[in-house]
Scaffold this motif. Structure first.
Motif, short mmCIF file in Angstrom:
data_model
loop_
_atom_site.label_atom_id
_atom_site.label_comp_id
_atom_site.label_asym_id
_atom_site.label_seq_id
_atom_site.Cartn_x
_atom_site.Cartn_y
_atom_site.Cartn_z
N ARG A 107 0.85 -1.17 -0.10
CA ARG A 107 -0.08 -0.04 0.05
C ARG A 107 0.92 1.27 -0.10
N MET A 108 0.28 2.34 -0.41
CA MET A 108 0.96 3.77 -0.24
C MET A 108 0.04 4.66 0.42
N ASP A 109 0.35 5.26 1.33
CA ASP A 109 -0.17 6.18 2.35
C ASP A 109 0.21 7.53 1.68
N VAL A 110 -1.13 8.26 1.20
CA VAL A 110 -0.78 9.48 0.68
C VAL A 110 -1.29 10.71 1.52
N TYR A 111 -0.31 11.73 1.71
CA TYR A 111 -0.35 12.94 2.49
C TYR A 111 -0.51 14.32 1.65
N PRO A 112 -0.94 15.25 2.27
CA PRO A 112 -0.84 16.46 1.55
C PRO A 112 0.24 16.73 0.61
N THR A 113 0.46 17.29 -0.28
CA THR A 113 1.65 17.66 -0.97
C THR A 113 2.25 18.83 -0.45
N PRO A 305 7.46 9.22 -2.95
CA PRO A 305 7.88 9.27 -1.50
C PRO A 305 8.46 10.70 -1.24
N TYR A 306 8.14 11.58 -0.12
CA TYR A 306 8.42 12.96 -0.11
C TYR A 306 8.12 13.42 1.18
N ASN A 307 9.19 14.07 1.79
CA ASN A 307 9.32 14.75 3.26
C ASN A 307 9.14 13.37 4.24
N ASN A 308 10.04 12.30 3.85
CA ASN A 308 9.85 11.23 4.97
C ASN A 308 10.77 11.34 6.13
N TYR A 309 10.44 12.26 6.94
CA TYR A 309 10.93 12.51 8.21
C TYR A 309 10.88 11.29 9.13
N ASP A 330 4.24 1.65 7.15
CA ASP A 330 3.97 2.64 8.11
C ASP A 330 4.80 3.91 7.97
N LEU A 331 5.93 3.66 7.66
CA LEU A 331 6.77 4.72 7.69
C LEU A 331 7.27 5.37 6.42
N VAL A 332 6.50 5.18 5.48
CA VAL A 332 6.71 5.74 4.12
C VAL A 332 5.52 6.72 3.74
N ARG A 333 5.98 8.17 3.47
CA ARG A 333 5.10 9.03 3.12
C ARG A 333 4.80 9.36 1.80
N ALA A 379 10.43 -6.41 -20.78
CA ALA A 379 9.63 -6.65 -19.52
C ALA A 379 10.41 -5.76 -18.48
N LEU A 380 9.44 -5.43 -17.52
CA LEU A 380 9.84 -4.67 -16.43
C LEU A 380 10.69 -5.58 -15.51
N TRP A 381 11.87 -5.17 -15.10
CA TRP A 381 12.71 -6.02 -14.32
C TRP A 381 13.05 -5.65 -12.94
N ARG A 382 13.54 -4.02 -13.17
CA ARG A 382 13.75 -3.70 -11.61
C ARG A 382 13.10 -2.45 -11.53
N TYR A 383 13.09 -1.84 -10.49
CA TYR A 383 12.23 -0.53 -10.06
C TYR A 383 13.16 0.03 -8.86
N GLN A 384 13.46 1.46 -9.08
CA GLN A 384 14.23 2.08 -7.75
C GLN A 384 13.09 3.26 -7.58
N GLU A 385 13.23 3.48 -6.01
CA GLU A 385 12.42 4.70 -5.42
C GLU A 385 13.27 5.10 -4.25
N GLU A 386 13.08 6.70 -4.17
CA GLU A 386 13.70 7.42 -3.27
C GLU A 386 12.94 7.98 -2.23
N THR A 387 13.28 7.96 -0.92
CA THR A 387 12.67 8.67 0.15
C THR A 387 13.46 9.96 0.40
N THR A 388 12.69 11.00 0.04
CA THR A 388 13.33 12.32 0.32
C THR A 388 12.98 13.25 1.32
N VAL A 389 14.07 13.97 1.77
CA VAL A 389 13.82 14.74 2.94
C VAL A 389 14.44 16.16 2.73
N ASN A 390 13.99 17.11 3.05
CA ASN A 390 14.57 18.49 3.13
C ASN A 390 15.53 18.69 4.38
N ALA A 391 16.82 18.65 3.99
CA ALA A 391 18.05 18.87 4.92
C ALA A 391 17.92 20.50 5.18
N TYR A 392 16.87 20.81 5.88
CA TYR A 392 16.88 22.33 5.89
C TYR A 392 18.07 23.10 6.45
#
Length: 450
Positions: A107-113, A305-309, A330-333, A379-392
């Motif tokens: 599943r993917m939990d979706v939050y405000p952008t 994935p965005y703002n994954n503090y 539960d930890l991916v936004r 055929a689709l073989w691999r997939y990559q995804e990044e969890t991003t954070v603003n290092a403010y």
């Protein structure tokens, strides 16, 4: 709320179109953000306008500690699950759709952008100066001219230009990190791979004001493995070039000597990853662009994935992040963002293990945040995804975890996890954690033999 997202599911550009191609330098900081993203939100209101991002740390943040989540009070809008995935299919990558197809519990939990990404003002100034100045070699797609200190192509005219923005995405001048990589098996188990890495950006060093002053070096980095025993003591030194092959060296404890490492590139297997990732898959993509033809397809709205503090917090250990088949849901936004879509197809007569790749590049950070990878049969073989954070404290957006899925073997890698180790230091050039003498063969030899 979910109906609004469904109504907005649209491909923003089917060919090279979009706002950037109809813009010029005068639009940067106006209708476009200083890095060339669309300042306005979308028509449905599900993507807001960019208001400058986060440029100062929120209350409670202490340097050297965890990043305080500025959006901790956000309520989840909805979840995308197998039962409703078709409603959102146009806003999902092929890799995400495959995850739903293979794993009923995914599943993917979706939050405000929240368009939180920001850069220092000096980077914006140099980025604007690059319009009409930065150039690529038409044959190799190497960078042959640019104003150091800024993104080279805020108004990209090609896929290669967009990928160079990713390659030169700002992550501070000096960086000192210690992290963990986990090659997770079918049961959810892994042996931690521990490493330390120091980087120093020549391109973003404010002392280098001309392209010639860079001496054809984008950045230098030094990596050492500390665990497990089979990798401990293995060290790498890399001088990443702007045009031509990178310069790389390796120290192997068993040989007790330094030697050149020409295989540390392209589709050679990445050390310790059990054949599940090529060297140029690391950091979503790295190295030369010369083996592919690059096509800029336009923009798309995609859940990424965005703002994954929470995911980045030391309160959650790497063991908490890694679950069977995929990282802890539960930890991916996830948030809805506009991304540039770039397709890479292998040039005729050129060899590479990964013949076709589709990259999704966040318009606000110019980071590749997702990649669909296809095999030679299409055929689709691999997939990559990044969890991003603003290092403010820098400020910059940065990866606090990247996941590599291999659908053929049913396993995944969680890379660039810093949860079990010291917090990343993005000011290492000022604190003494990244000095120029660390990036020499002599230093590599000294570290390895002491």
């Amino acid at each position: 709320m979910s109906k609004r997202y469904f109504a907005a599911a649209t491909l923003l550009a089917c060919a090279v179109a979009g706002s950037a191609l109809a813009s010029d330098a005068s639009d940067l900081g106006g209708k476009l953000t200083p890095v060339g993203a669309e300042r306005a939100g979308n028509a449905a209101g599900t993507i807001p306008a960019w208001d400058g991002g986060i440029t100062t740390p929120p209350a409670g943040y202490k340097p050297g500690g965890d990043y305080v989540d500025p959006y901790a009070g956000d309520a989840k809008l909805f979840s995308i699950e197998k039962s409703n995935v078709d409603q959102y299919k146009d806003q999902l990558t092929a890799g995400q759709r495959m995850l739903f197809a293979r794993y009923p519990e995914y599943r993917m939990d979706v939050y405000p952008t929240r368009r939180s990404c920001a850069l220092p003002a000096s980077n914006y100034e140099k980025t604007k100066q690059n319009v009409g100045v930065a150039k690529l070699d038409p044959a190799s797609s190497d960078l042959v001219n640019a104003v150091p200190g800024g993104l080279p192509f805020p108004l990209p005219q090609s896929g290669a230009e967009a990928m160079w923005n990713h390659r030169l995405a700002f992550e501070g001048v000096g960086r000192n990190v210690a992290g963990t990589s986990a090659v997770v098996d079918e049961s959810g188990n892994f042996v931690p791979q521990k490493w330390e890495e120091v980087r120093l950006s020549t391109y973003y060093n404010p002392a280098n004001t001309t392209f010639d002053a860079l001496n054809n070096v984008q950045l230098k980095y030094f990596t050492i493995y500390t665990e497990p025993a089979r990798l401990a003591g293995e060290e790498y030194l890399v001088h990443e070039t702007l045009n031509g092959e990178r310069n790389a060296w390796i120290y192997t404890p068993g040989l007790r000597r330094v030697r050149r490492a020409p295989t540390l590139a392209y589709d050679n297997p990445s050390s310790g990853y059990e054949g599940l990732a090529t060297n140029d898959q690391l950091y979503m993509f790295n190295g030369r662009l010369d083996r592919y033809d690059w096509k800029l397809l336009g923009k798309q709205e995609v859940f990424i994935p965005y703002n994954n503090y929470a995911f980045a917090s030391s309160a959650h250990r790497v063991r908490d992040l890694t679950k069977k088949n995929f990282p802890n849901r539960d930890l991916v936004r996830y948030e809805l963002h506009r991304v540039w879509v770039v397709e890479a197809n292998l040039k005729p007569g050129i060899r590479h293990l990964l013949p076709r790749r589709v990259f999704y590049i966040d318009e606000d950070s110019w980071r590749v945040v997702a990649t669909d990878i296809y095999d030679s049969q299409g055929a689709l073989w691999r997939y990559q995804e990044e969890t991003t954070v603003n290092a403010y404290d820098v400020p910059t957006c940065f990866s606090f975890g990247q996941t590599f899925y291999d659908f053929q073997v049913g396993r995944y890698i969680l890379d660039l996890a810093y949860n079990d180790d010291r917090r990343p230091d993005f000011h290492a050039e000022a604190t003494g954690g990244a000095t120029d003498d660390m990036f020499t063969i002599g230093y590599l030899r000294k570290r390895g033999t002491r």
